[in-house]
Design a protein around this motif. Sequence first.
Motif, PDB file in Angstrom:
ATOM      1  N   VAL A 188      21.335  -3.816  -0.976  1.00  0.00           N
ATOM      2  CA  VAL A 188      21.054  -4.756   0.582  1.00  0.00           C
ATOM      3  C   VAL A 188      19.969  -3.473   1.627  1.00  0.00           C
ATOM      4  N   PHE A 189      20.339  -2.330   0.815  1.00  0.00           N
ATOM      5  CA  PHE A 189      20.325  -1.488   2.008  1.00  0.00           C
ATOM      6  C   PHE A 189      18.716  -0.958   1.020  1.00  0.00           C
ATOM      7  N   SER A 190      18.623  -0.757   0.006  1.00  0.00           N
ATOM      8  CA  SER A 190      17.247  -0.969  -0.649  1.00  0.00           C
ATOM      9  C   SER A 190      16.702  -1.626  -1.140  1.00  0.00           C
ATOM     10  N   VAL A 191      16.998  -3.070  -0.483  1.00  0.00           N
ATOM     11  CA  VAL A 191      15.896  -4.118  -0.596  1.00  0.00           C
ATOM     12  C   VAL A 191      15.935  -4.483  -2.454  1.00  0.00           C
ATOM     13  N   VAL A 192      16.380  -4.066  -2.970  1.00  0.00           N
ATOM     14  CA  VAL A 192      16.365  -4.476  -4.398  1.00  0.00           C
ATOM     15  C   VAL A 192      17.880  -5.641  -5.139  1.00  0.00           C
ATOM     16  N   GLU A 193      17.203  -6.130  -5.498  1.00  0.00           N
ATOM     17  CA  GLU A 193      18.441  -7.481  -6.085  1.00  0.00           C
ATOM     18  C   GLU A 193      18.838  -6.807  -6.994  1.00  0.00           C
ATOM     19  N   GLN A 194      19.896  -7.252  -7.086  1.00  0.00           N
ATOM     20  CA  GLN A 194      21.326  -6.629  -7.582  1.00  0.00           C
ATOM     21  C   GLN A 194      21.030  -6.465  -9.002  1.00  0.00           C
ATOM     22  N   LEU A 251       7.883  12.030 -11.387  1.00  0.00           N
ATOM     23  CA  LEU A 251       9.155  11.467 -11.721  1.00  0.00           C
ATOM     24  C   LEU A 251      10.152  11.265 -12.878  1.00  0.00           C
ATOM     25  N   GLY A 252       9.250   9.616 -13.413  1.00  0.00           N
ATOM     26  CA  GLY A 252       9.733   8.773 -13.814  1.00  0.00           C
ATOM     27  C   GLY A 252      10.906   7.862 -13.027  1.00  0.00           C
ATOM     28  N   LEU A 253      10.143   7.931 -12.211  1.00  0.00           N
ATOM     29  CA  LEU A 253      10.996   7.624 -11.039  1.00  0.00           C
ATOM     30  C   LEU A 253      10.118   5.340 -11.161  1.00  0.00           C
ATOM     31  N   THR A 254      11.075   4.162 -10.950  1.00  0.00           N
ATOM     32  CA  THR A 254      10.572   3.403 -10.178  1.00  0.00           C
ATOM     33  C   THR A 254      10.689   3.249  -9.269  1.00  0.00           C
ATOM     34  N   THR A 255       9.991   2.090  -8.166  1.00  0.00           N
ATOM     35  CA  THR A 255      10.351   1.496  -6.782  1.00  0.00           C
ATOM     36  C   THR A 255      11.294   1.217  -6.250  1.00  0.00           C
ATOM     37  N   PRO A 256      11.952   0.924  -7.549  1.00  0.00           N
ATOM     38  CA  PRO A 256      13.496   0.499  -7.451  1.00  0.00           C
ATOM     39  C   PRO A 256      14.448   1.728  -8.085  1.00  0.00           C
ATOM     40  N   LYS A 257      14.388   2.621  -8.347  1.00  0.00           N
ATOM     41  CA  LYS A 257      14.876   3.871  -8.232  1.00  0.00           C
ATOM     42  C   LYS A 257      14.293   5.269  -7.542  1.00  0.00           C
ATOM     43  N   MET A 258      13.839   5.074  -6.254  1.00  0.00           N
ATOM     44  CA  MET A 258      13.072   5.459  -5.841  1.00  0.00           C
ATOM     45  C   MET A 258      13.728   5.185  -4.299  1.00  0.00           C
ATOM     46  N   ARG A 259      14.004   3.896  -4.608  1.00  0.00           N
ATOM     47  CA  ARG A 259      14.605   3.072  -3.044  1.00  0.00           C
ATOM     48  C   ARG A 259      16.533   3.698  -2.926  1.00  0.00           C
ATOM     49  N   ALA A 260      16.527   3.364  -4.335  1.00  0.00           N
ATOM     50  CA  ALA A 260      17.996   3.990  -4.240  1.00  0.00           C
ATOM     51  C   ALA A 260      18.076   5.366  -4.197  1.00  0.00           C
ATOM     52  N   ARG A 290       0.867  -1.301  -0.304  1.00  0.00           N
ATOM     53  CA  ARG A 290      -0.090  -0.221   0.177  1.00  0.00           C
ATOM     54  C   ARG A 290       0.706   1.177   0.093  1.00  0.00           C
ATOM     55  N   TYR A 291       1.826   1.000   0.984  1.00  0.00           N
ATOM     56  CA  TYR A 291       2.573   2.552   0.973  1.00  0.00           C
ATOM     57  C   TYR A 291       3.361   2.991  -1.018  1.00  0.00           C
ATOM     58  N   ASN A 292       3.666   1.958  -1.134  1.00  0.00           N
ATOM     59  CA  ASN A 292       4.384   1.742  -2.827  1.00  0.00           C
ATOM     60  C   ASN A 292       3.384   1.796  -3.521  1.00  0.00           C
ATOM     61  N   ALA A 293       2.350   1.117  -3.253  1.00  0.00           N
ATOM     62  CA  ALA A 293       1.117   2.170  -4.675  1.00  0.00           C
ATOM     63  C   ALA A 293       0.883   3.597  -4.208  1.00  0.00           C
ATOM     64  N   SER A 294       0.798   4.164  -2.624  1.00  0.00           N
ATOM     65  CA  SER A 294       0.831   5.393  -2.198  1.00  0.00           C
ATOM     66  C   SER A 294       1.199   6.260  -3.185  1.00  0.00           C
ATOM     67  N   LEU A 295       2.617   6.195  -3.831  1.00  0.00           N
ATOM     68  CA  LEU A 295       3.863   6.857  -3.646  1.00  0.00           C
ATOM     69  C   LEU A 295       3.788   6.799  -5.503  1.00  0.00           C
ATOM     70  N   ARG A 296       3.257   5.433  -6.564  1.00  0.00           N
ATOM     71  CA  ARG A 296       3.375   5.418  -8.095  1.00  0.00           C
ATOM     72  C   ARG A 296       3.210   6.516  -8.716  1.00  0.00           C
ATOM     73  N   ASP A 297       1.934   7.547  -8.754  1.00  0.00           N
ATOM     74  CA  ASP A 297       1.875   8.227  -9.737  1.00  0.00           C
ATOM     75  C   ASP A 297       2.899   9.339  -9.566  1.00  0.00           C
ATOM     76  N   GLU A 298       3.104   9.959  -7.959  1.00  0.00           N
ATOM     77  CA  GLU A 298       4.046  10.855  -7.863  1.00  0.00           C
ATOM     78  C   GLU A 298       5.836   9.967  -8.573  1.00  0.00           C
ATOM     79  N   MET A 299       5.718   8.810  -8.467  1.00  0.00           N
ATOM     80  CA  MET A 299       7.017   7.964  -8.784  1.00  0.00           C
ATOM     81  C   MET A 299       6.727   8.465 -10.092  1.00  0.00           C
ATOM     82  N   ALA A 300       5.930   8.500 -10.967  1.00  0.00           N
ATOM     83  CA  ALA A 300       5.760   8.237 -12.379  1.00  0.00           C
ATOM     84  C   ALA A 300       5.719   8.852 -13.181  1.00  0.00           C
TER      85      ALA A 300
END
Length: 162
Positions: free
Chosen positions: A74-80, A48-57, A36-46
Amino acid sequence: MMDKLPSDQPPGTVPKLGEIGLTNFAPYLMNRIMGRYNASLRDEMAGLGLTTPKMRALAVLSVIEGPLIRELAVFSVVEQSTLSRALDQLAIEGLIRREADAADSRATRVYITEAGRASFETLWPHMSEAHSRMFRGVSADERRAFVGTLQKMLSNIRKHEI
């Protein structure tokens, strides 16, 4: 059927998920909350041209200066592999820069650029609001206890030093 907490079971038995119930199974709740947290940010990220992995980085890079790519994963919890693609895009967009590590030329450090920081700072108020919404009605003491519990849980399951 009445939901049971694992502590309600006789010693030596493992309760079934149906006995515990989804609403008492912490991994399920954590996944729902983060979904839900990620979904609530999806429009704002989009926007800005961001995806969840890009935002986390960008979020990690806004706090930690020049981590190695493996540390950033590790810190961004995204597979390498996913992070690598996100970093390629962020570099093309001028939001990050990569530099060879001074101690090991095979390793790469990642830095946020001023443009990357500006992009993240545009998103941050939305992230902060979503964070505040999650804790609505939760007292400061409950919040501290909850975050402390999460830190202990992370320590229990952590595979990396960080």
